[in-house]
Design a protein around this motif. Structure first.
Motif, PDB file in Angstrom:
ATOM      1  N   PHE A 174       3.434  34.992  26.437  1.00 24.77           N
ATOM      2  CA  PHE A 174       4.848  35.135  26.955  1.00 24.77           C
ATOM      3  C   PHE A 174       5.137  36.663  27.850  1.00 24.77           C
ATOM      4  CE2 PHE A 174       5.978  32.601  23.262  1.00 24.77           C
ATOM      5  CZ  PHE A 174       5.468  31.251  23.845  1.00 24.77           C
ATOM      6  N   ALA A 175       4.461  37.471  27.244  1.00 22.52           N
ATOM      7  CA  ALA A 175       4.876  38.865  27.903  1.00 22.52           C
ATOM      8  C   ALA A 175       3.929  38.904  29.317  1.00 22.52           C
ATOM      9  CB  ALA A 175       4.437  40.023  27.047  1.00 22.52           C
ATOM     10  N   GLU A 176       2.745  38.393  29.326  1.00 27.82           N
ATOM     11  CA  GLU A 176       1.841  38.572  30.271  1.00 27.82           C
ATOM     12  C   GLU A 176       2.404  37.624  31.394  1.00 27.82           C
ATOM     13  OE1 GLU A 176       1.110  38.116  27.108  1.00 27.82           O
ATOM     14  OE2 GLU A 176      -0.737  39.239  26.970  1.00 27.82           O
ATOM     15  N   VAL A 177       2.887  36.671  30.905  1.00 26.40           N
ATOM     16  CA  VAL A 177       3.475  35.449  31.905  1.00 26.40           C
ATOM     17  C   VAL A 177       4.592  36.179  32.547  1.00 26.40           C
ATOM     18  CG1 VAL A 177       5.302  33.524  32.244  1.00 26.40           C
ATOM     19  CG2 VAL A 177       2.856  33.331  31.113  1.00 26.40           C
ATOM     20  N   THR A 178       5.608  36.805  31.875  1.00 29.66           N
ATOM     21  CA  THR A 178       6.622  37.717  32.481  1.00 29.66           C
ATOM     22  C   THR A 178       6.462  38.889  33.344  1.00 29.66           C
ATOM     23  OG1 THR A 178       7.837  37.144  30.442  1.00 29.66           O
ATOM     24  CG2 THR A 178       8.658  38.840  31.718  1.00 29.66           C
ATOM     25  N   LEU A 179       5.401  39.068  32.862  1.00 31.35           N
ATOM     26  CA  LEU A 179       4.932  40.378  33.949  1.00 31.35           C
ATOM     27  C   LEU A 179       4.291  39.876  35.335  1.00 31.35           C
ATOM     28  CD1 LEU A 179       2.968  42.745  31.656  1.00 31.35           C
ATOM     29  CD2 LEU A 179       5.192  43.111  32.682  1.00 31.35           C
ATOM     30  N   HIS A 180       3.542  38.859  35.254  1.00 28.74           N
ATOM     31  CA  HIS A 180       3.172  38.132  36.420  1.00 28.74           C
ATOM     32  C   HIS A 180       3.960  37.731  37.495  1.00 28.74           C
ATOM     33  CE1 HIS A 180      -1.238  38.496  35.651  1.00 28.74           C
ATOM     34  NE2 HIS A 180      -1.304  37.831  34.508  1.00 28.74           N
ATOM     35  N   ALA A 205      11.984  32.175  33.422  1.00 30.40           N
ATOM     36  CA  ALA A 205      12.960  31.968  32.804  1.00 30.40           C
ATOM     37  C   ALA A 205      12.661  30.881  31.563  1.00 30.40           C
ATOM     38  CB  ALA A 205      13.882  30.308  33.547  1.00 30.40           C
ATOM     39  N   ARG A 206      11.521  30.056  31.410  1.00 28.25           N
ATOM     40  CA  ARG A 206      10.998  29.334  30.392  1.00 28.25           C
ATOM     41  C   ARG A 206      10.295  30.365  29.454  1.00 28.25           C
ATOM     42  NH1 ARG A 206      11.400  25.557  26.915  1.00 28.25           N
ATOM     43  NH2 ARG A 206       9.480  24.488  26.114  1.00 28.25           N
ATOM     44  N   ALA A 207       9.754  31.569  29.826  1.00 25.09           N
ATOM     45  CA  ALA A 207       9.225  32.405  28.969  1.00 25.09           C
ATOM     46  C   ALA A 207      10.591  33.255  28.251  1.00 25.09           C
ATOM     47  CB  ALA A 207       8.345  33.394  29.614  1.00 25.09           C
ATOM     48  N   ARG A 208      11.504  33.531  28.961  1.00 26.19           N
ATOM     49  CA  ARG A 208      12.687  34.041  28.447  1.00 26.19           C
ATOM     50  C   ARG A 208      13.339  33.305  27.494  1.00 26.19           C
ATOM     51  NH1 ARG A 208      16.115  36.585  33.693  1.00 26.19           N
ATOM     52  NH2 ARG A 208      14.687  38.479  33.864  1.00 26.19           N
ATOM     53  N   ALA A 209      13.360  31.824  27.557  1.00 27.58           N
ATOM     54  CA  ALA A 209      14.010  31.012  26.639  1.00 27.58           C
ATOM     55  C   ALA A 209      13.001  31.058  25.165  1.00 27.58           C
ATOM     56  CB  ALA A 209      14.233  29.516  27.066  1.00 27.58           C
ATOM     57  N   LEU A 210      11.772  31.161  25.265  1.00 30.55           N
ATOM     58  CA  LEU A 210      11.041  30.959  24.151  1.00 30.55           C
ATOM     59  C   LEU A 210      11.001  32.144  23.446  1.00 30.55           C
ATOM     60  CD1 LEU A 210       8.008  29.068  25.879  1.00 30.55           C
ATOM     61  CD2 LEU A 210       9.531  28.174  24.159  1.00 30.55           C
ATOM     62  N   ARG A 211      11.451  33.306  24.320  1.00 26.00           N
ATOM     63  CA  ARG A 211      11.279  34.641  23.713  1.00 26.00           C
ATOM     64  C   ARG A 211      12.767  34.898  22.973  1.00 26.00           C
ATOM     65  NH1 ARG A 211       8.423  38.951  27.270  1.00 26.00           N
ATOM     66  NH2 ARG A 211       8.004  40.297  25.478  1.00 26.00           N
ATOM     67  N   GLY A 212      13.877  34.062  23.135  1.00 29.80           N
ATOM     68  CA  GLY A 212      15.067  34.085  22.280  1.00 29.80           C
ATOM     69  C   GLY A 212      16.099  34.286  23.587  1.00 29.80           C
ATOM     70  N   HIS A 213      16.011  34.503  24.607  1.00 31.18           N
ATOM     71  CA  HIS A 213      16.975  34.892  25.499  1.00 31.18           C
ATOM     72  C   HIS A 213      17.491  33.385  26.330  1.00 31.18           C
ATOM     73  CE1 HIS A 213      16.280  39.200  25.091  1.00 31.18           C
ATOM     74  NE2 HIS A 213      14.988  38.733  24.957  1.00 31.18           N
ATOM     75  N   CYS A 214      18.158  32.704  25.212  1.00 31.26           N
ATOM     76  CA  CYS A 214      18.279  31.292  26.176  1.00 31.26           C
ATOM     77  C   CYS A 214      19.532  31.151  26.650  1.00 31.26           C
ATOM     78  CB  CYS A 214      18.606  30.361  24.822  1.00 31.26           C
ATOM     79  SG  CYS A 214      17.536  30.388  23.587  1.00 31.26           S
ATOM     80  N   LEU A 215      20.387  32.149  26.812  1.00 35.41           N
ATOM     81  CA  LEU A 215      21.524  31.952  27.682  1.00 35.41           C
ATOM     82  C   LEU A 215      21.177  32.639  29.174  1.00 35.41           C
ATOM     83  CD1 LEU A 215      24.510  33.005  25.708  1.00 35.41           C
ATOM     84  CD2 LEU A 215      24.353  30.921  26.933  1.00 35.41           C
ATOM     85  N   ASP A 216      20.310  33.668  29.268  1.00 35.11           N
ATOM     86  CA  ASP A 216      19.919  34.078  30.372  1.00 35.11           C
ATOM     87  C   ASP A 216      19.021  33.191  31.150  1.00 35.11           C
ATOM     88  OD1 ASP A 216      21.174  36.569  29.961  1.00 35.11           O
ATOM     89  OD2 ASP A 216      19.428  37.718  29.308  1.00 35.11           O
ATOM     90  N   ALA A 217      18.034  32.438  30.120  1.00 33.01           N
ATOM     91  CA  ALA A 217      17.266  31.477  30.964  1.00 33.01           C
ATOM     92  C   ALA A 217      17.968  30.296  31.424  1.00 33.01           C
ATOM     93  CB  ALA A 217      16.236  31.005  29.834  1.00 33.01           C
ATOM     94  N   ALA A 218      19.020  29.937  30.787  1.00 31.93           N
ATOM     95  CA  ALA A 218      19.822  28.461  31.255  1.00 31.93           C
ATOM     96  C   ALA A 218      20.440  29.007  32.365  1.00 31.93           C
ATOM     97  CB  ALA A 218      20.641  28.273  29.916  1.00 31.93           C
ATOM     98  N   ALA A 219      20.879  30.403  32.607  1.00 30.96           N
ATOM     99  CA  ALA A 219      21.680  30.665  33.921  1.00 30.96           C
ATOM    100  C   ALA A 219      20.517  30.827  34.885  1.00 30.96           C
ATOM    101  CB  ALA A 219      22.202  31.819  33.692  1.00 30.96           C
TER     102      ALA A 219
END
Length: 508
Positions: A174-180, A205-219
């Motif tokens: 997830f961290a690597e995905v976010t950086l890319h 957005a998917r990586a954020r949701a899986l890392r727990g930031h569901c509201l940010d990802a949903a937006a």
């Protein structure tokens, strides 16, 4: 071409040296050919074997009967196996079609043009995806994806970008995905096709949701859908939005999305396995566990038809097992959890193994359940998979409460609350806080004998066991015996937790 026949039986191990299979599947190798993953040319030294799969163990036969009885998808025995070395070559099943019929996030018309041996536009992603489907070669597919996304090279074509980012996502990177994704989004503008920018935003957005930031990802997912995603990506995006909303406890908004046709009739969107699993997540968050189970099992049947064994694509087995446990269908839950764990271990992603262990620990509910859930939590923390981690911490706290271990339960709940606050997730915070009164009630008035109280008070003053023994004219073994009884009654593991469990005033 040489041909031979020999049998490999996997009974308790999820893999073998020559063939990969689920527990209890016999692989009969009937012929051998040679192929290389990295090109269309022949690859000397690596075999491509064709398999027939026959269930031989009672466990698999019984699981199949269970599946028929309870309406679950039968366990998928993957026929693909990895080579014994780290080369890019691997054996493939004779049933694997030359044209790949299903690629998540890509419309069927485009997917049918993809050859299982790949093309330059997909940069090895199709072969990687096929390995993911059967849960093998994780290190190799990660290496291939990282190579395609390397910062020193240009941003790949949209198909290659989508497949490479998806591979890392399914591998718990997830961290690597976010950086890319953030690097690609910074490039953005006129330098990239619009679809590439949309793909990077969607996967981030998917990586954020899986890392727990569901509201940010949903937006973020909502904005992408409102901006008009390509038809192929729309089903996955809607499914991920629904799961993010469910994880954030926003079930009213999720249900409105399910009932409406804002992005087209939901039953006509592509990637229906993702859609059914997302429905299951919403219904689980809403407390409709029977419906949740049915949706997850439907997702499983769709994936079984597509020969997708790996729950890294859609984690339907472990979540169906949780729903089954909740409504008392323990036998089904146990069968699903065991199958999930076998596949997850073969794939090797820590988050997948952690989610499977969580389901197994809750399905078993025996003397080993607490240890299994503790291991699940460790692996989910390692993967930073907070979408699964925080609920798993709450499950572990409940087990500690049931086992009269209030201090351990409180420690676990504090961790869950910290994660919930860091993620800004109100639903998780409410779930963890609801368990705190149970811990407080169990903590009241520990019933210690007078001797135990004296020894505890001296231990709280910092005396070693030897000094306590000399002070009270006891043997060291007697002191150790009394202290172990104190730890058991207080639900703690040792001296390090003693001061938090009881005060000197309670030992007077």
């Amino acid at each position: 071409m040489s041909s031979f026949t020999r049998e490999i039986v996997c009974r308790t191990s999820p893999y073998s040296t020559c063939g990969c299979c689920l527990d209890g599947c016999r692989l009969e190798i009937t012929s051998v050919a040679r192929v290389c993953v990295s090109s269309n040319a022949a690859c000397p030294g690596d075999d491509r074997s064709r398999f027939e799969v026959r269930p031989v163990s009672d466990r698999v036969i019984n699981t199949k009967r269970l599946s028929e009885r309870h309406g679950a998808a039968p366990p998928v025995c993957s026929n693909h196996c990895a080579p014994n070395d780290n080369s890019w070559c691997a054996r493939r099943d004779h049933a694997l079609p030359d044209l790949v019929p299903y690629v998540p996030g890509i419309d069927p018309d485009t997917a049918t043009r993809f050859h299982s041996r790949d093309s330059p536009a997909t940069c090895g992603g199709i072969q990687s995806l096929l390995f993911i489907y059967c849960a093998v070669n994780r290190p190799a597919v990660i290496q291939q994806a990282e190579s395609a996304l390397a910062s020193g090279t240009r941003v790949p074509d949209p198909e290659c970008l989508w497949l490479s980012l998806s591979v890392l996502l399914y591998s718990d990177k997830f961290a690597e995905v976010t950086l890319h994704c953030e690097r690609i989004l910074r490039t953005g503008g006129r330098a990239l096709p619009r679809r590439s920018v949309q793909i990077a935003g969607l996967v981030r957005a998917r990586a954020r949701a899986l890392r727990g930031h569901c509201l940010d990802a949903a937006a973020e997912l909502q904005d992408l859908l409102d901006g008009g995603l390509p038809a192929g990506l729309r089903g996955v995006a809607v499914a991920w939005l629904l799961e993010a909303l469910a994880g954030a406890g926003e079930t009213q908004q999720a249900n409105q999305l399910l009932l409406g046709d804002r992005f087209g009739p939901i039953d006509e969107l592509p990637d229906q396995a993702h859609i059914h699993a997302a429905r299951g997540a919403v219904q689980w968050a809403d407390g409709r566990y029977e419906q949740s189970l049915a949706e997850y099992l439907t997702a499983g049947r769709i994936l079984a038809d597509l020969r997708v064994a790996n729950s890294a694509i859609v984690a339907w087995r472990s979540r169906a097992a949780l729903a089954a446990v909740t409504i008392g269908r323990t036998e089904l839950a146990l069968a699903l959890a065991e199958d999930e764990l076998a596949i997850a271990r073969r794939w090797g992603a820590p988050g997948a193994v952690g989610a499977a262990l969580r389901a197994l620990g809750l399905a078993r509910r025996d003397s080993h359940s607490t240890h299994v859930l503790e291991r699940a939590v460790e692996l989910l923390q390692l993967a930073d998979a907070r979408y699964e981690l925080v609920p798993a911490l709450c499950d572990l706290a409940r087990l500690h409460v049931e086992n009269a271990e209030p201090i351990r339960a409180r420690t676990v709940l504090v961790t869950a609350i910290e994660y919930a606050v860091a993620s800004g997730n109100r639903a998780w915070l409410e779930q963890a806080n609801a368990l705190l009164p149970l811990v407080s009630e169990r903590r009241k008035s520990p019933k210690l004998t007078r001797q135990e109280q004296k020894i505890t008070r001296l231990a709280l003053e910092g005396l070693a066991n030897k000094d306590i023994a000399e002070t009270m004219f006891l043997t060291i073994r007697t002191v150790e015996f009394h202290l172990s009884n104190v730890y058991r009654k207080l639900g703690i593991s040792g001296r390090s937790e003693l001061r938090d469990a009881i005060s000197p005033a309670e030992c007077a």
